[in-house]
Design an enzyme around this catalytic site. Sequence first.
Site, PDB file in Angstrom:
ATOM      1  N   LYS A  75      15.499-103.837  62.701  1.00  0.00           N
ATOM      2  CA  LYS A  75      15.199-102.423  62.944  1.00  0.00           C
ATOM      3  C   LYS A  75      15.015-102.189  64.434  1.00  0.00           C
ATOM      4  CE  LYS A  75      11.888 -98.790  61.615  1.00  0.00           C
ATOM      5  NZ  LYS A  75      10.695 -98.470  60.789  1.00  0.00           N
ATOM      6  N   SER A 144      11.127 -94.754  57.860  1.00  0.00           N
ATOM      7  CA  SER A 144      11.942 -94.762  59.058  1.00  0.00           C
ATOM      8  C   SER A 144      12.893 -95.956  59.133  1.00  0.00           C
ATOM      9  CB  SER A 144      11.029 -94.758  60.291  1.00  0.00           C
ATOM     10  OG  SER A 144      10.212 -95.935  60.303  1.00  0.00           O
ATOM     11  N   SER A 168       7.551 -96.595  55.428  1.00  0.00           N
ATOM     12  CA  SER A 168       8.861 -96.784  56.045  1.00  0.00           C
ATOM     13  C   SER A 168       9.649 -97.982  55.568  1.00  0.00           C
ATOM     14  CB  SER A 168       8.712 -96.854  57.568  1.00  0.00           C
ATOM     15  OG  SER A 168       8.242 -95.632  58.073  1.00  0.00           O
TER      16      SER A 168
END
Length: 435
Positions: A75, A144, A168
């Site tokens: 990420k 996210s 997330s």
Amino acid sequence: MLLNELSATEAARLIREGKVTSVELVRACLDRIEAREPKVKAWATIDPELALSQAKERDRGPVRGALHGVPVAVKDVLDTADLPTEMGSPIYKGHRPPADAACVAAARAAGAVILGKTVTCEFAFMAPGPTANPHNPRHTPGGSSSGSAAAVADFMVPLAFGTQTGGSVQRPASYCGTVGYKPTFGLFNRQGLKFASESLDTIGLMARSVDDVALGRDVLTGVAHPADLTPRAPRRIGLCRTYLWSKASAESKEAVETAATRLAAAGVQVEEFPLPEDFAGLTQARDIINNIERVRGMAHEWQHHRDRLSAQLTRCIELGLETPQRDYVDALRLVERCRIKLDAIMDGFDLLLAPSATGEAPLGLEWTGDSTFQGLWTALHVPTVSLPVHAGPNGLPVGLQLIASRFGDEKLLQAASWVLATLGTARQAAPALVA
């Protein structure tokens, strides 16, 4: 089976046995990305030559560790020394950190190939990137950790790092139909993560099997020779609808209640597990902590690049600035009281069963969905896993969330492996078939 469809555990074994090379596996993943990325948009940075050069080096040996030759996605809020870390923000366009985040360094030390950086919402908050749900690109993948969930679900990579401050990891896992694992707070070292909320942020893992997140867990916690995960049937499960039950859609309620019925039929003792009344304040408390800690963590960007922040993040920081310090302290005290209380009332329960999300992934890419069903457990610092056991009325995945007591990660993953084998993975439309 195509090589890009291998699990991380299977791929690592085949590479060790000399039946597959890392180059072959990485090329298969890159081919899948080339075919599907224009639609899914899961990647912030992908450098095929760099990925293949790592794979060639792994094939020359010797075997470094449990992830030797296996591609892993990162990420884009986690630092990488050889790829940009842009955090979904124009402020950090082209930013090159001098070192890997601790979790990335651990994965490399275990032989992983860092395939690329996946799309994140801006600073792991709410303003989404371009990623679409691979099952239906008109729907959000969640956030996210949107790119990590979409890339794993679409067979672009077998294992990916995410982070969770509210929901997330678990929400994208539920929406995209992957296994999402958020460990006990602090279990994975967070050095090299751009903090959103220092007392909530947790690094997590996404994969297509519980074995794979367990493998990643072992690597990140320093287990030299990970043992095979042994599925263990839980004896006693608490059915925890939570104080948010009225927000759950019909498909999310069905996922939880059907699972409870089937697990009871399989011999598990399933009991209603109501949370104490004061737990209903956890959602607001988590929001207060998040807002104030984002103010502090974003001090530089707020002072020097305020005009380049999204409306969503700007409003969060404004709310944090308006919140009295006493409210922040009260929120911290509430969540700590609830953590201690949960440890006590879960005594005798192997785990809890609760919704992963309110329902299927919402239509549209402007909003990544409601994080409250994940956020309360994030505030409590407990380990959780989302399992892809259900599908909603539109054929999109609906996850089921399992929760253990703090530091009960091993028990959680052993039980999750058994639960997933017992309930089975929901049948959803294959991503390749969606127009």
